[in-house]
Scaffold this motif. Structure first.
Motif, PDB file in Angstrom:
ATOM      1  N   VAL A 150     -37.974   8.840   1.993  1.00 22.68           N
ATOM      2  CA  VAL A 150     -38.300   9.602   0.611  1.00 22.68           C
ATOM      3  C   VAL A 150     -39.140  10.699   0.827  1.00 22.68           C
ATOM      4  CG1 VAL A 150     -39.298   8.986  -1.701  1.00 22.68           C
ATOM      5  CG2 VAL A 150     -38.078   6.991  -0.504  1.00 22.68           C
ATOM      6  N   ILE A 151     -38.550  11.858   0.149  1.00 21.42           N
ATOM      7  CA  ILE A 151     -39.322  12.999   0.133  1.00 21.42           C
ATOM      8  C   ILE A 151     -39.366  13.685  -1.396  1.00 21.42           C
ATOM      9  CG2 ILE A 151     -39.413  15.508   0.995  1.00 21.42           C
ATOM     10  CD1 ILE A 151     -37.750  14.659   3.435  1.00 21.42           C
ATOM     11  N   VAL A 152     -40.639  13.995  -1.758  1.00 18.17           N
ATOM     12  CA  VAL A 152     -40.589  14.781  -2.955  1.00 18.17           C
ATOM     13  C   VAL A 152     -41.041  16.097  -3.128  1.00 18.17           C
ATOM     14  CG1 VAL A 152     -40.815  12.272  -4.375  1.00 18.17           C
ATOM     15  CG2 VAL A 152     -42.883  13.572  -3.652  1.00 18.17           C
ATOM     16  N   GLN A 153     -40.732  16.792  -4.105  1.00 20.69           N
ATOM     17  CA  GLN A 153     -41.333  18.113  -4.132  1.00 20.69           C
ATOM     18  C   GLN A 153     -42.700  17.882  -4.576  1.00 20.69           C
ATOM     19  OE1 GLN A 153     -39.386  20.364  -7.300  1.00 20.69           O
ATOM     20  NE2 GLN A 153     -40.642  21.795  -7.361  1.00 20.69           N
ATOM     21  N   ASN A 154     -43.468  19.129  -4.071  1.00 22.04           N
ATOM     22  CA  ASN A 154     -44.974  19.033  -4.448  1.00 22.04           C
ATOM     23  C   ASN A 154     -44.956  19.125  -6.125  1.00 22.04           C
ATOM     24  OD1 ASN A 154     -47.695  19.951  -5.094  1.00 22.04           O
ATOM     25  ND2 ASN A 154     -47.966  20.758  -3.003  1.00 22.04           N
ATOM     26  N   PRO A 155     -45.784  18.140  -6.672  1.00 17.35           N
ATOM     27  CA  PRO A 155     -45.494  18.501  -8.125  1.00 17.35           C
ATOM     28  C   PRO A 155     -46.290  19.610  -8.667  1.00 17.35           C
ATOM     29  CG  PRO A 155     -47.177  16.769  -7.431  1.00 17.35           C
ATOM     30  CD  PRO A 155     -46.250  16.933  -6.397  1.00 17.35           C
ATOM     31  N   GLU A 156     -47.212  20.445  -7.889  1.00 14.94           N
ATOM     32  CA  GLU A 156     -47.800  21.547  -8.440  1.00 14.94           C
ATOM     33  C   GLU A 156     -46.769  22.861  -8.432  1.00 14.94           C
ATOM     34  OE1 GLU A 156     -50.959  22.019  -5.704  1.00 14.94           O
ATOM     35  OE2 GLU A 156     -52.376  20.217  -6.307  1.00 14.94           O
ATOM     36  N   ALA A 169     -46.869   7.427  -7.240  1.00 16.34           N
ATOM     37  CA  ALA A 169     -47.629   6.573  -7.730  1.00 16.34           C
ATOM     38  C   ALA A 169     -47.331   5.309  -6.985  1.00 16.34           C
ATOM     39  CB  ALA A 169     -47.685   6.501  -9.247  1.00 16.34           C
ATOM     40  N   THR A 170     -46.096   5.172  -6.676  1.00 16.99           N
ATOM     41  CA  THR A 170     -45.426   3.824  -5.968  1.00 16.99           C
ATOM     42  C   THR A 170     -46.158   3.583  -4.529  1.00 16.99           C
ATOM     43  OG1 THR A 170     -43.706   4.769  -4.807  1.00 16.99           O
ATOM     44  CG2 THR A 170     -43.421   3.890  -7.057  1.00 16.99           C
ATOM     45  N   GLY A 171     -46.781   4.625  -3.988  1.00 16.22           N
ATOM     46  CA  GLY A 171     -47.312   4.955  -2.665  1.00 16.22           C
ATOM     47  C   GLY A 171     -46.038   4.629  -1.738  1.00 16.22           C
ATOM     48  N   LEU A 172     -45.094   5.088  -1.869  1.00 19.42           N
ATOM     49  CA  LEU A 172     -43.739   4.712  -1.037  1.00 19.42           C
ATOM     50  C   LEU A 172     -43.145   6.214  -0.615  1.00 19.42           C
ATOM     51  CD1 LEU A 172     -42.172   1.559  -2.839  1.00 19.42           C
ATOM     52  CD2 LEU A 172     -43.547   1.867  -0.715  1.00 19.42           C
ATOM     53  N   VAL A 173     -43.925   7.127  -0.859  1.00 20.81           N
ATOM     54  CA  VAL A 173     -43.295   8.432  -0.740  1.00 20.81           C
ATOM     55  C   VAL A 173     -43.937   8.931   0.719  1.00 20.81           C
ATOM     56  CG1 VAL A 173     -43.203  11.142  -1.493  1.00 20.81           C
ATOM     57  CG2 VAL A 173     -42.766   9.285  -3.172  1.00 20.81           C
ATOM     58  N   ASP A 174     -42.724   9.484   1.544  1.00 20.12           N
ATOM     59  CA  ASP A 174     -43.113   9.690   2.808  1.00 20.12           C
ATOM     60  C   ASP A 174     -43.701  11.199   3.099  1.00 20.12           C
ATOM     61  OD1 ASP A 174     -42.461   7.317   4.094  1.00 20.12           O
ATOM     62  OD2 ASP A 174     -40.205   7.860   3.749  1.00 20.12           O
ATOM     63  N   TYR A 175     -43.060  12.099   2.217  1.00 25.65           N
ATOM     64  CA  TYR A 175     -43.513  13.392   2.255  1.00 25.65           C
ATOM     65  C   TYR A 175     -43.517  14.138   0.874  1.00 25.65           C
ATOM     66  CZ  TYR A 175     -42.240  13.544   7.437  1.00 25.65           C
ATOM     67  OH  TYR A 175     -42.214  13.317   8.825  1.00 25.65           O
ATOM     68  N   VAL A 176     -44.667  14.788   0.589  1.00 24.15           N
ATOM     69  CA  VAL A 176     -44.713  15.593  -0.548  1.00 24.15           C
ATOM     70  C   VAL A 176     -44.896  16.897  -0.085  1.00 24.15           C
ATOM     71  CG1 VAL A 176     -46.228  15.994  -2.688  1.00 24.15           C
ATOM     72  CG2 VAL A 176     -45.908  13.568  -1.725  1.00 24.15           C
ATOM     73  N   LEU A 177     -43.851  17.952  -0.498  1.00 26.82           N
ATOM     74  CA  LEU A 177     -43.927  19.219   0.250  1.00 26.82           C
ATOM     75  C   LEU A 177     -43.260  20.033  -0.613  1.00 26.82           C
ATOM     76  CD1 LEU A 177     -41.882  18.174   3.402  1.00 26.82           C
ATOM     77  CD2 LEU A 177     -44.242  18.658   3.470  1.00 26.82           C
ATOM     78  N   PRO A 178     -43.825  21.393  -0.471  1.00 26.01           N
ATOM     79  CA  PRO A 178     -43.110  22.669  -1.305  1.00 26.01           C
ATOM     80  C   PRO A 178     -41.793  22.760  -0.706  1.00 26.01           C
ATOM     81  CG  PRO A 178     -45.071  23.345   0.010  1.00 26.01           C
ATOM     82  CD  PRO A 178     -44.675  22.133   0.486  1.00 26.01           C
ATOM     83  N   ILE A 179     -40.724  23.254  -1.888  1.00 30.05           N
ATOM     84  CA  ILE A 179     -39.263  22.889  -1.462  1.00 30.05           C
ATOM     85  C   ILE A 179     -38.721  23.596  -0.099  1.00 30.05           C
ATOM     86  CG2 ILE A 179     -37.134  23.669  -2.467  1.00 30.05           C
ATOM     87  CD1 ILE A 179     -38.056  23.189  -5.171  1.00 30.05           C
ATOM     88  N   GLY A 240     -40.342   8.724  13.674  1.00 28.49           N
ATOM     89  CA  GLY A 240     -39.934   9.851  13.284  1.00 28.49           C
ATOM     90  C   GLY A 240     -41.010  10.578  12.206  1.00 28.49           C
ATOM     91  N   LEU A 241     -41.573   9.976  11.452  1.00 28.39           N
ATOM     92  CA  LEU A 241     -42.447  10.688  10.524  1.00 28.39           C
ATOM     93  C   LEU A 241     -43.664  11.253  11.291  1.00 28.39           C
ATOM     94  CD1 LEU A 241     -42.394   7.796   7.609  1.00 28.39           C
ATOM     95  CD2 LEU A 241     -41.443  10.065   7.581  1.00 28.39           C
ATOM     96  N   SER A 242     -43.831  10.456  12.277  1.00 25.21           N
ATOM     97  CA  SER A 242     -45.167  11.040  13.183  1.00 25.21           C
ATOM     98  C   SER A 242     -44.470  12.065  14.306  1.00 25.21           C
ATOM     99  CB  SER A 242     -45.956   9.885  13.926  1.00 25.21           C
ATOM    100  OG  SER A 242     -46.303   8.985  12.882  1.00 25.21           O
ATOM    101  N   GLN A 243     -43.354  12.329  14.401  1.00 25.24           N
ATOM    102  CA  GLN A 243     -42.737  13.233  15.277  1.00 25.24           C
ATOM    103  C   GLN A 243     -43.157  12.940  16.777  1.00 25.24           C
ATOM    104  OE1 GLN A 243     -43.663  17.274  13.860  1.00 25.24           O
ATOM    105  NE2 GLN A 243     -43.274  16.894  11.730  1.00 25.24           N
TER     106      GLN A 243
END
Length: 698
Positions: A150-156, A169-179, A240-243
């Protein structure tokens, strides 16, 4: 030539208000030959044609088309959702259905993400962009539950951030990144080789065993009874997430990083759940189990049910709602005793709060929303009478004694993840916990019960079974919790408490400190603590709450609980600490600390001398008015603080009450087990006496 459907990874992308710019930027950065397929699900006006495919085609050389019913997913293509339709995927093929609207909401993103999780399992990938509301939240829960990404756009950077914030808020997002960073991170993750492709079987099994033992030793998390395929998928995901490409390197990484051990442990806890999951299964449960139970129960006896592996509580509350509906139809008024258990403490906290996002409208009918929920700040909270019917308890179904005398046990999200031998043990335990002729409700993939002679089927297709009237239990195989209390501190590494105190003192000069655990038991003193603490009369006791003045004990206990709950510092002032040599005033700080060698978590309670309030002197009328205003403000602040302390005390009492209730059930389980063992011994004794008499006669 297009790749075979089975090898194509589909990336689900959810977007709503403000999402067009995000989509354009994403596809302008994504290579056209990634080998991935992209399915874009956006909130569209149902009455107007969509031009999304044309807009995205200008940003990429990939082929972009509006999704058609029963069209196979192909690599290096983008599919967009048509207006007024819901889109799903099954067997690598896109399916279109009519849109569903509940409580004024359409949730097409959740609908697609959930189908993606069911179709691609651990290969499922969800990306969430700008949008309002909470669509997508339930879907990412299921994707993470199957081991997906799960990846989401940085809310900022989003025009509208509520949809993203709900997911985070679910605590289940793997990455919060700029697009612009999402395409690169996504490609790096999918190109990570699988574990079975890079190590021989024996070496892989040895390292996996070492990782599981490490989690037991360092985190007290035991997943050794989980199926190896499940464990490997979870380890592979974290690598994979830790590369990290080599599993031996990942083991070393785990040894050095407590935070990564926590993340892996959390990944192992598979919390896929929703309200009325598998609606047809719940309808069968209502017809074949709930209705007969309600009809036969009189108002003098409670109906007891146990929801094992309850996660965030949706399953338990669903069962209660169906029970209450049938009780109303039958005009019955007996009490409900519903026990819901899990080993995930954070999930249980969410279950007790019983606040869920708007996305639940996809699973809960408008009638039930109106009857059993209260709308609160854009979310839904379970009605109080439903919440009060459920007792949530931290409980390990494999190692802890069961809850007893049950009319119904539901365990729909555990058995398929554990080894067959352990499954059989759990089934024996459930049979022991159920009353004769009562019911067991399992997940649709749980097949081990077919080899059990303890149950007979009520509905094989929906995994509903009934305990046989006469069964023999392997009593010796059931878990028993001993009455031996654990040592005050279980130390695998000796803790140098004086060193830890000195570290804290570097920040608090001229202070006295005691180090305590969460129960207030003192492990170490530093400085002149006798100015603030005194030994109580009677038996020796090194509990902080007993050694402080009685009038300050409660407020200090609440401060400690708050510091534990919020994992941060709490400050307060204690006045008039009466001692033989006079009266002391103290500023007290309670702060969590971690001993670096053992990673042991303690709390430092720091006492600093404070000056007594100066005696009042004659003042003018204006000064007196100013002082009155200050006093009123201070009293209001004190009143607000007392209200908060009272609420904290109430919550603490409720949690303690639930723990005692669960502990009482376990004691009853052990007692009944011992009674069963005693009856077997009595029978054996009678048989031996009979044989002895025969021998004497001979």
């Amino acid at each position: 030539m297009n790749e075979p459907v089975s090898t194509v990874l589909a990336v689900g992308i959810g977007a709503s208000a403000g999402g067009i710019d995000s989509l354009k930027e994403f596809f302008s950065e994504m290579p056209a030959d990634s080998g991935l397929a992209f399915v874009v699900v956006q909130h569209l006006d149902p009455a107007h044609a969509s031009h999304m495919a044309g807009l995205l085609a200008r940003q990429t050389t990939m082929k972009v088309a509006e999704a058609q019913d029963e069209s196979p997913i192909q690599a290096n293509r983008i599919y967009t959702i048509p207006p007024n339709k819901f889109l799903s995927v099954r067997d690598g093929t896109l399916r279109l259905t009519e849109a569903v609207k509940r409580d004024g909401l359409r949730l097409p993103i959740d609908f697609f993400f959930r189908s993606l999780a069911q179709d691609q399992h651990e290969k499922a990938i969800a990306v969430l962009f700008s949008g309002s509301g909470s669509d997508g939240t339930l879907g990412i829960r299921e994707i993470r539950g199957t081991g997906g990404l799960v990846i989401v756009q940085n809310p900022e950077t989003a025009q509208f951030d509520s949809m993203i914030e709900s997911a985070i808020a679910t605590g289940l997002v793997d990455y919060v990144l700029p697009i612009r960073q999402i395409p690169g991170q996504l490609l790096q993750y999918v190109k990570q080789p699988r574990l079975n492709d890079r190590a021989d079987v024996d070496q892989l099994d040895d390292v996996v065993s070492s990782i599981l033992n490490l989690l037991v030793d360092q985190n007290k998390s035991d997943f050794r009874c989980y199926k190896r395929s499940t464990v490997q998928r979870r380890i592979e995901r974290r690598m994979g997430l830790s590369q990290i490409s080599d599993i031996s390197d990942y083991y070393c990484f785990l040894c050095e990083r407590p935070d990564e051990r926590e993340k892996l442990s959390k990944d192992m806890l598979i919390g896929v759940t929703s309200f009325f999951r598998d609606a047809e299964a719940f309808e069968n449960l209502r017809e074949k189990v709930i209705v007969p139970l309600v009809q036969e129960k009189d108002n003098a006896n409670p109906l007891r049910a146990w929801i094992a592996g309850c996660a965030t509580g949706e399953e338990a509350y669903s069962v209660v709602m169906v029970l209450m509906e049938e009780m109303a139809r039958a005009r019955k008024n007996f009490s409900l005793q519903i026990f819901a258990s899990d080993i995930d403490r954070e999930a249980l906290k969410c279950a007790r709060e019983a606040i869920y996002s708007q996305s639940i409208t996809a699973d809960v009918s408008e009638e039930r929303l109106a009857r059993f929920f209260v709308k609160k700040d854009g979310a839904y909270q379970i009605d109080k009478r439903v919440r009060e019917a459920v007792t949530f308890a931290e409980h390990n179904v494999i190692t802890d004694p069961p809850f007893l005398r049950m009319d119904l046990i539901s365990c729909r999200n555990l058995m398929i993840y554990i080894e067959p031998e352990v499954q059989r043990k759990v089934l024996n335990l459930f049979a022991f916990a159920l009353l004769p002729g009562k019911y067991l409700f399992l997940g649709k993939a749980d097949n081990t019960i077919e080899q059990s002679d303890l149950f007979e089927p009520v509905s094989r297709s929906w995994r509903i079974f009934q305990r046989r009237q006469l069964v023999a239990f392997p009593v010796g195989g059931l878990p028993i919790r001993t009455g031996i209390r654990p040592a005050r501190f279980e130390e695998q590494h000796p803790i140098k408490l004086s060193d830890l105190n000195q570290q804290v003192l570097l920040k608090h000069f001229n202070a006295s400190i005691v180090l305590i655990n969460e129960n207030g038991e003192i492990a170490h003193f530093y400085g002149p603590t006798h100015k603030y603490l005194a030994h109580p009369y009677g038996d020796a006791n090194l509990n902080l709450f007993e050694m402080i003045d009685a009038k300050h004990s409660l407020v200090l206990r609440l401060a400690v609980e708050r510091a534990v709950r919020e994992n941060g510092s709490v400050q307060l002032r204690l006045s008039e600490l009466n001692r033989e040599d006079g009266t002391e005033f103290a500023d007290v700080t309670v702060t969590p600390v971690v001993e670096p060698r053992s990673n042991k978590r303690l709390l430092a309670v720091i006492f600093e001398a404070a000056a007594a309030l100066p005696k009042s002197s004659p003042v003018s009328v204006q000064e007196a008015h100013t002082q009155d205003v200050d006093i009123v403000a201070q009293l209001e602040a004190d009143n607000q603080r007392l209200k908060q302390d009272l609420q904290t005390a109430i919550e603490s009492f409720q949690s303690t009450h639930e723990e005692f209730t669960a502990a009482n059930e376990e004691v009853l389980a052990v007692n009944e087990e011992l009674q069963s063992a005693n009856e077997e011994l009595e029978t054996s004794k009678e048989e031996l006496q009979s044989v002895n008499e025969e021998l004497v006669t001979v």
